[in-house]
Design an enzyme around this catalytic site. Structure first.
Site, PDB file in Angstrom:
ATOM      1  N   SER A   1      42.942  45.618  39.097  1.00  0.00           N
ATOM      2  CA  SER A   1      44.307  46.129  39.253  1.00  0.00           C
ATOM      3  C   SER A   1      45.016  46.423  37.935  1.00  0.00           C
ATOM      4  O   SER A   1      46.117  46.987  37.955  1.00  0.00           O
ATOM      5  CB  SER A   1      45.147  45.151  40.083  1.00  0.00           C
ATOM      6  OG  SER A   1      44.807  45.261  41.448  1.00  0.00           O
TER       7      SER A   1
ATOM      8  N   HIS B   1      49.293  42.310  33.159  1.00  0.00           N
ATOM      9  CA  HIS B   1      48.722  42.617  34.469  1.00  0.00           C
ATOM     10  C   HIS B   1      47.378  41.921  34.559  1.00  0.00           C
ATOM     11  O   HIS B   1      46.704  41.714  33.548  1.00  0.00           O
ATOM     12  CB  HIS B   1      48.551  44.115  34.702  1.00  0.00           C
ATOM     13  CG  HIS B   1      48.774  44.510  36.131  1.00  0.00           C
ATOM     14  ND1 HIS B   1      47.904  44.159  37.148  1.00  0.00           N
ATOM     15  CD2 HIS B   1      49.783  45.207  36.720  1.00  0.00           C
ATOM     16  CE1 HIS B   1      48.375  44.626  38.299  1.00  0.00           C
ATOM     17  NE2 HIS B   1      49.514  45.262  38.079  1.00  0.00           N
TER      18      HIS B   1
ATOM     19  N   GLY C   1      34.030  39.913  42.648  1.00  0.00           N
ATOM     20  CA  GLY C   1      33.421  38.957  41.733  1.00  0.00           C
ATOM     21  C   GLY C   1      33.732  39.179  40.273  1.00  0.00           C
ATOM     22  O   GLY C   1      33.135  38.532  39.408  1.00  0.00           O
TER      23      GLY C   1
END
Length: 462
Positions: free
Chosen positions: A63, A304, A310
């Site tokens: 992300s 962030h 994984g």
């Protein structure tokens, strides 16, 4: 505070040991101080192949991709193609969601700040073609609206895919091409890999998930669907690449050769508080445009994190000090490694202490939990809150859909009271104690809680 040289010496002496101690198969770290970047690597790309991680190994950043997507969106603002406060449907009439009235008022700013209010974890696989994002947006016609646009924060992957489609429409090219052409190439970032097709040219890390007992096993697939690429499904790179991107943000939007990638005004806007996060979310104090934010003034931190199948990535930057630290991992106790490496180096180099995550109180109080009991559900989890015969509160989270398919296991959290309507797991999960806050029904605060919030909103289903 320490110097760049001391940070390099500390990494050389300690990073490999810490990777082993935290059971992380492989990791790579990067430290930016001014214009200088130091890197280190340890472990293996895969427990199956045993190929060693080096500083040129690409890891998925998950992300953290959202900062790249936000940068592409803010370039549209710089070019006069987009107004953040005009409804998205003005630019993207193809956008149809379950609540037509909400669709008419949701703006780009809502999407960038995770306040659009619709269901945020839709991972529909629409194929591997360059039209994957376009086809994904076309599937959102029944997307539930959980709350009114702008009412609260709820982490929203779906919204960032919509932003990716906005970039595609206004630039007239696929998202991946825009990212490379408008960010990676101007900044001369050598190993930025928007998909497996680019990553395979380099040494690439594979994620690891829980296997039998405490053992880890290589993930069943390398990445999530291409349709979710703007939210962080597959973008991979080295710490050097990521810090090259961050350095642009710490330099007012200019690359090292002076190339203007983003205006100084857009850089500043991204780092300006837009919304405070719910109490004790454990994520951050507030959110800007893309970035999550902690602290203020010269101690302000922009940050962030990212997680894929994984793999986990962490990024912290202190713009006023010109310092950023990132660590990219492929499994194991990645939160522990974050604390021992990223948090330590940020403090050593800047004096800034990163916020600590909440822990259970020594003597939690007893409260009436009747309003919170029941079942909550979204697209990727079923959540059930129960109370046993001894009065203990339990939260069971069962993965479904793509999250179950990639190997995530059910989890049972024993909860104790933290504050107001917030509860915290008595036991650690991946080295942290998750916090769950129950939100009242907007029309009747005495009715059963309408939502449970743990960074994203999950609506009651019973």
């Amino acid at each position: 505070m320490t110097t760049y040289e001391h940070a390099v010496e500390w990494l050389d002496a300690n990073f490999a040991r810490l990777v082993r101690e935290h059971g992380v198969p492989g990791a790579s770290v990067g430290v930016l101080v001014g214009d200088r970047v130091a890197t280190a690597a340890a472990g293996v790309t895969s427990l199956e192949t045993g190929v060693e991680v080096d500083t040129r190994t690409v890891f998925q950043i998950g992300s953290i991709t959202k900062i790249w997507t936000t940068t592409l969106v803010m370039q549209l603002v710089d070019d006069g193609l987009l107004d953040l406060d005009v409804p998205v449907v003005h630019y993207l009439p193809e956008l149809v969601i379950g609540d037509a009235a909400a669709a008419e008022v949701i703006t780009t700013r809502h999407l960038l700040t995770h306040t659009a209010g619709f269901e945020g974890d839709v991972f529909t696989d629409t194929g591997r073609g360059s039209d994957a994002v376009e086809r994904y947006v076309a599937t959102l016609g029944d997307l539930p609206q959980l709350f009114a646009p702008g009412a609260t924060f709820s982490y929203n992957n779906t919204g960032f895919v919509v932003l990716g489609r906005l970039v595609e429409v206004l630039r007239g090219q696929p998202f991946d091409e825009a990212l490379v052409e408008r960010i990676a190439i101007p900044l001369a970032l050598e190993r930025v890999s928007p998909s497996p097709y680019e990553a395979i040219r380099h040494r690439a890390a594979l994620g690891h998930v829980a296997g039998d007992g405490d053992a880890m096993t290589p993930a069943p697939t390398w990445a999530l669907a291409r349709s979710n690429a703007p939210a962080g499904a597959m973008l991979a790179m080295t710490p050097t690449d990521l810090l090259g991107f961050v350095r642009m943000h710490l330099s007012g939007g200019a690359g090292p050769d002076g190339t203007r990638v983003l205006s100084a005004a857009s850089v500043a806007a991204m780092q300006t508080r837009e919304i405070d996060l719910p109490l004790l979310s454990g994520m951050a104090e507030s959110w800007g445009l893309g970035w999550h934010l902690d602290g203020s003034g010269e101690d302000a931190v922009v940050a962030h994190d990212g997680g894929t199948i994984g793999q986990a990535a962490f990024l912290r930057a202190v713009p006023a000090r010109g310092v950023a630290v990132t660590v990219l991992t492929n499994g194991g106790d990645f939160f522990g490694l974050f604390e021992d490496v990223v948090a330590r180096l940020v403090h050593d180099l800047t004096g800034v202490v990163l916020p600590t995550r909440p822990v259970p109180p020594a003597d939690p109080g007893q409260v009436d939990v009747a309003r919170f009991l029941g079942r909550y559900s979204d697209t990727i989890y079923d959540v059930t809150v129960t109370q046993d015969d001894e009065g203990r509160l339990w939260l069971d989270r069962v993965p479904k859909d793509i999250i179950a398919e990639i190997g995530e296991q059910p989890v049972r959290f024993p909860l104790v009271h933290l504050e107001d309507d917030s509860f915290i797991s008595e036991e650690p999960f991946h080295s942290i104690h998750p916090v769950f806050t129950f939100l009242a029904h907007p029309d009747d605060p005495t009715a059963p809680a309408a939502y449970v919030h743990y960074g994203r909103v999950v609506a009651r289903a019973d």
